[in-house]
Design an enzyme around this catalytic site. Structure first.
Site, mmCIF file in Angstrom:
data_model
loop_
_atom_site.group_PDB
_atom_site.id
_atom_site.type_symbol
_atom_site.label_atom_id
_atom_site.label_comp_id
_atom_site.label_asym_id
_atom_site.label_seq_id
_atom_site.Cartn_x
_atom_site.Cartn_y
_atom_site.Cartn_z
ATOM 1 N N GLU A 18 10.773 2.193 3.197
ATOM 2 C CA GLU A 18 10.668 2.804 4.525
ATOM 3 C C GLU A 18 11.290 1.939 5.613
ATOM 4 O OE1 GLU A 18 6.887 4.392 5.746
ATOM 5 O OE2 GLU A 18 6.328 4.849 3.679
ATOM 6 N N ASP A 104 5.732 3.781 1.081
ATOM 7 C CA ASP A 104 4.361 3.254 1.073
ATOM 8 C C ASP A 104 3.441 4.068 0.177
ATOM 9 O OD1 ASP A 104 5.104 1.229 2.758
ATOM 10 O OD2 ASP A 104 4.431 2.232 4.583
ATOM 11 N N ASP A 106 0.434 5.386 0.685
ATOM 12 C CA ASP A 106 -0.503 6.347 1.225
ATOM 13 C C ASP A 106 0.089 7.756 1.194
ATOM 14 O OD1 ASP A 106 1.398 6.154 3.178
ATOM 15 O OD2 ASP A 106 0.082 5.294 4.701
ATOM 16 N N GLU A 108 1.238 9.587 3.578
ATOM 17 C CA GLU A 108 2.449 9.724 4.365
ATOM 18 C C GLU A 108 3.653 9.163 3.613
ATOM 19 O OE1 GLU A 108 3.540 9.883 9.000
ATOM 20 O OE2 GLU A 108 1.595 9.187 8.321
ATOM 21 N N TYR A 331 -0.905 -4.245 1.797
ATOM 22 C CA TYR A 331 -0.723 -3.043 2.621
ATOM 23 C C TYR A 331 -1.920 -2.847 3.546
ATOM 24 C CZ TYR A 331 0.820 1.671 3.758
ATOM 25 O OH TYR A 331 1.258 2.786 4.412
ATOM 26 N N ARG A 333 -2.905 -0.185 5.412
ATOM 27 C CA ARG A 333 -3.543 1.115 5.618
ATOM 28 C C ARG A 333 -4.361 1.430 4.371
ATOM 29 N NH1 ARG A 333 1.715 2.094 7.896
ATOM 30 N NH2 ARG A 333 1.545 2.329 10.157
ATOM 31 N N HIS A 378 -5.305 0.969 -3.009
ATOM 32 C CA HIS A 378 -6.497 0.768 -3.834
ATOM 33 C C HIS A 378 -7.100 -0.620 -3.656
ATOM 34 C CE1 HIS A 378 -5.833 4.568 -5.756
ATOM 35 N NE2 HIS A 378 -4.604 4.237 -6.066
#
Length: 915
Positions: A18, A104, A106, A108, A331, A333, A378
């Site tokens: 990203e 990523d 998640d 999104e 990460y 988020r 996770h």
């Protein structure tokens, strides 16, 4: 099953991430045979409906850029600023033998990967991989765990995007019509605003209660048993003394078994105890154990960074994004508080090395998060790698906020695997009988930490509104004397103290994030954007760290509660998140869920039905709050004001009495007494400037509700005066009826920013009242005028407007100068549209492209929402992405409307191509 990236049969492999800041690190870890490129975040999205092609605006797509007649099919477009990125990715894909989508982990990120597939249309093998940290170990592990794009996760993200579009685009127009233009409603932002408003309502309804108690200093008669310690009165004649928690918000004593001391009773008791003999009545000791807090999730990181570092949610997420992209943390988020085996081993090993083996428990600590869905990472937020770098080891590479946040994450992670803090708590009761026969009992308590355990590394902060009684931490100074029941005590400094109950504390960003997370409203990864939105919309402002709602927020929340109650209901909003989780797990279908939400069924009413069956909404009622008897607060176009109704016998045309509400006055501070004071305060006196030589009318300057202005005074012509005038006749000789008094509208003019009521002259006033100023006629026969507007001075020729420099130029610009401006190409925002000077990828929080543009006052950095001028001392060529992000973080202000883009034809979901 997909093959591993190390298979020999593949040549060049294209890896898409990203953010461009990840490219260098990941390229180094992958080595030869891989090319890493960045999508710069999302490459396409739903357009504004106003930007749809003409043929679609009248179709079922036109209202939301979502086809309501085709299973809520979204109409996606590639934005202009991403066309270059897409072209570069397509060019790179032509030479690749395999495509690896490493966006990523998640929902999104999963959706971005799916959009890349739809736009790039790869003809080579495609693999999906994710890594929770930018380290060689994580990247290597990810290459061994390849998979396909998770379509249920994509469905969940797409449902969320469409849901938010339906919610905002249906409800926001109601706010525009009934409250004010420019407002917005949102699934999470409206609920967050409601929480802040409800807390302010509680404060407004709060009534202070006063109560008294006693404190004293006590010393064992046997000095060898210890030194003086403080104690507080807790009971009189066996009845508990009331404290603040025993009173309701209405100031009423609610505890039936407590006694409220007034001043007289408290002072007389203090006097009566001056020579009393105190003894120890009881001493209770209990072991004290405290466990470490779990590693950080997105929510708890935002809370703790606000408490300890004074970071806003937005700054926390921006800094954490940079730490992640540069390989310092995992990460950021995530809803999970669990740690991988490697991380647990690293934390235990480091705690043992730094603090000693005794600080590490025999059993590993395992934390379980509440998240059930697959949309988040996770693992908790922790230092990256299979062995952690200490703050000292990263001090050379990290500075300022990045170092402070890394240190916080490191401490929390290491402490989470350390031993419990241990000690003991003691509760001591002592008492005496006063001279007037009343039995008084005092209490003292203390905590002694005998083994600090995890507290040697880290101690969790607390919000002011949730501080608990008793001492946390190392309370060696609170050690009680070594006394036993029956021991005599000497008393000194017995003092009667007055107290008042306090209203519920306002939310801070940290406490509001905590409540949203506990209620399951929204996603922690979106809380930073939510906080920014409610501030940018003018719903909330900060006072120190406290969040104070505006009066316009009261109007918005009242309208939503009365007409869209379900959509700001806390449980309903939390259930929407659970539904999205079910979609991400494949348990619920996207189309069925959206149909139920928008159209409803036999049991429930959908949003579409509610919006189209609202009936008449009384805007005046929605924007009114009764402050005192006969005084109402109105939320007007230019801000709040107080108003008294007119008496029944008031002459026709009489204006109600009004008073401005000071901007700095919080809603709970506008009491009935304050409202009366504002209404009775003398209004700003007008200043007479002189007489208009042409009309003979007086010209005055005033301070008005919308700012200072000048006005001409026009005497009213009464019916009596008209009756004295000669009678007029029709052609047939009959007398005409007398004329009715007519009200002539006076000329007015707002003062320039450089003017004031005290200094403006008659000449300036006459020029202001004669605006707009006619400059002349252009060659095409159209009249050119110059005038002042909401966004500054401008020229106007028909429907063509052009901004000019300063307000003073309104009186100096000539027709020739205006014609020269109109000969120049049409400009956007006062300047010709030019390509950006530099591009730095997407902002980590707003997720919009960061670019450097040439502006009216020089070069500036913008993400389309926030603008910041580049200092003259800084060369554009030397500006880095990190500096650009830091500059935007330091200056966040209200942004312009979303940029308009040129759109292309809609794409079919999943299988169909998208342009």
């Amino acid at each position: 099953m997909p093959t591993k990236a190390t298979d020999k049969k593949h040549g060049k492999k294209l890896v898409i991430v990203e953010s461009p800041s990840k490219i260098k690190s990941i390229s180094g870890y992958l080595g030869e045979g891989f090319q890493v490129a960045a999508s710069m975040g999302h490459i396409r999205d739903l357009p504004q409906p106003s930007d749809l092609p003409a043929e679609l605006k009248k179709s079922s797509v036109g209202k939301f850029a979502v086809d309501l007649d085709k299973d809520f099919e979204p109409y996606y477009v590639v934005s202009p600023e991403k066309r270059k990125t897409v072209a570069e990715l397509k060019a790179a894909l032509k030479d690749a033998d395999a495509l690896y989508l490493a966006t990523d982990a998640d929902r999104e990120g999963e959706a971005i990967a799916w959009h890349l597939l739809q736009v790039l249309k790869p003809k080579v093998p495609v693999y999906r991989l994710t890594f929770g940290e930018i380290t060689k170990e994580a990247v290597t592990r990810a290459l061994g765990e390849l998979r396909e794009v998770d379509i249920p996760m994509v469905d969940a993200q797409e449902t969320r995007r469409i849901l938010d579009r339906l919610y905002g685009y249906e409800i926001s127009p109601v706010l525009w019509r009934k409250v004010a233009r420019g407002l917005s409603a949102g699934r999470v932002q409206s609920v967050a605003t409601r929480l802040v408003v409800e807390r302010e309502r509680e404060r407004m309804a709060f009534r202070t209660a006063s109560y008294w108690d006693l404190t004293g200093s006590f010393t064992p008669a046997d000095a060898a048993k210890g030194s003086a310690f403080p104690a507080k009165l807790v009971a009189v004649d066996g009845s508990r003394i009331a404290s603040g928690k025993d009173f309701s918000d209405r100031g009423e004593l609610t505890a039936a078994n407590s006694v409220r001391l007034d001043e007289e009773a408290a002072r007389s008791l203090a006097t009566g105890l001056e020579s009393a003999e105190f003894t120890v009545r009881s001493l209770e000791t209990k072991p004290y154990t405290r466990r470490p807090a779990a590693p950080f999730t997105t929510s708890t990181l935002q809370q703790e960074a606000a408490r300890k570092l004074r970071f806003s949610s937005k700054v926390t997420m921006q800094v954490a994004q940079r730490l992640y992209e540069n390989g310092y943390i995992t990460y950021m988020r995530t809803d999970s508080s669990s740690l991988s085996d490697q991380a647990i081993n690293a934390a235990r090993r480091q705690a043992s090395e730094l603090y000693g083996p005794e600080y590490v428990p025999e059993a590993r600590r395992v934390y379980k998060g509440k998240a059930k869905n697959a949309q988040e990472a996770h693992e908790a937020i922790r230092p990256s790698g299979d062995s952690f770098r200490t703050p000292a080891q990263v001090a050379q590479g990290l500075r300022g906020d990045e170092f402070r946040l890394y240190e916080l994450i490191w401490k929390r992670t290491v402490a989470s695997q350390m031993a419990d803090a241990k000690g003991s708590t003691a509760s001591l009761r002592l008492g005496a009988v006063s001279a007037d026969g009343r039995d008084a009992e005092f209490s003292a308590s203390g905590t002694v930490i005998t083994f600090r355990g995890f507290m040697a590394a880290y101690e969790e902060g607390r919000d002011a509104d949730r501080a608990e009684d008793g001492a946390d931490g190392d309370a060696q100074g609170s050690r009680l004397p070594n006394v036993v029941k029956g021991d005599a005590l000497g008393a000194t400094a017995i003092e009667a103290l007055a107290h008042e109950t306090s209203p519920p504390p306002r939310y801070t960003e940290a406490s509001l994030v905590k409540v949203l997370d506990e209620r399951g409203i929204g996603r922690p990864s979106t809380y930073a954007a939510t906080m920014s939105t409610i501030m940018d919309r003018g719903y909330v402002r900060t006072r120190g760290q406290a969040l104070v709602p505006s009066w316009i927020a009261f109007s918005v929340v009242r309208l939503l509660e009365e007409h869209f109650n379900d959509y700001v209901d806390y449980d309903f909003t939390a259930e929407l998140e659970e539904d999205l989780d079910r979609i991400s797990r494949g348990e619920t279908g996207r189309v069925e869920w959206l149909t139920q939400f928008y159209y409803g069924d036999r049991k429930d009413t959908g949003l579409h039905t509610i919006v189209n069956d609202l009936g008449e909404i009384d805007a005046r009622s929605i924007n009114s709050v009764e402050i005192a008897e006969g005084i109402t607060l109105r939320v007007g176009k230019f801000g709040p004001y107080l108003e008294k109704p007119l008496p029944a016998d008031a002459p026709e045309g009489t204006e109600p009495q009004r008073a401005n509400v000071p901007e700095e006055l919080a809603p709970d501070e506008l009491t009935a007494e304050k409202a009366v004071e504002l209404m009775e305060a003398p209004q700003s006196e007008e200043r007479v400037l002189g007489t208009d030589p042409e009309t003979g009318r007086s010209i005055v300057a005033r301070d008005g509700r919308y700012g200072p202005y000048v006005i001409e005074l026009i005497p009213e012509v009464t019916a009596e005066e008209l009756a004295k005038q000669p009678v007029e006749y029709y052609k047939n000789g009959k007398p005409k009826p007398p004329k009715k008094p007519t009200k002539v509208k006076p000329r007015t003019g707002s003062l320039f920013a450089s003017m004031s009521v005290d200094t403006v002259t008659l000449e300036e006033a006459l020029r202001l009242m004669n605006l707009p100023r006619v400059l002349g006629t252009d060659e095409d026969g159209k009249e050119i005028t110059v005038q002042n507007g909401r966004f500054g001075p401008y020229l106007k020729k028909g429907s063509d407007s052009r901004s000019i420099g300063s307000e003073e130029e309104i009186f100096t610009i000539t027709l020739e100068q205006a014609q020269e401006l109109y000969k120049q190409p049409k400009q956007r925002g006062g300047r010709a549209v030019t390509p950006p000077l530099a591009e730095f990828g997407d902002d980590p929080v707003s997720e919009k492209a960061i670019v450097v543009k040439d502006g009216r006052f020089g070069a500036y950095v913008t993400d389309g929402v926030t603008n910041i001028t580049v200092p003259a001392s800084m060369a554009i060529e030397e500006l880095t992405r990190e500096q650009a992000i830091d500059m935007l973080a330091e200056k966040r202000a209200k942004g312009p409307a979303p940029k308009k883009t040129t759109r292309r034809a809609p794409a079919k979901r999943k299988a169909a191509a998208a342009k």
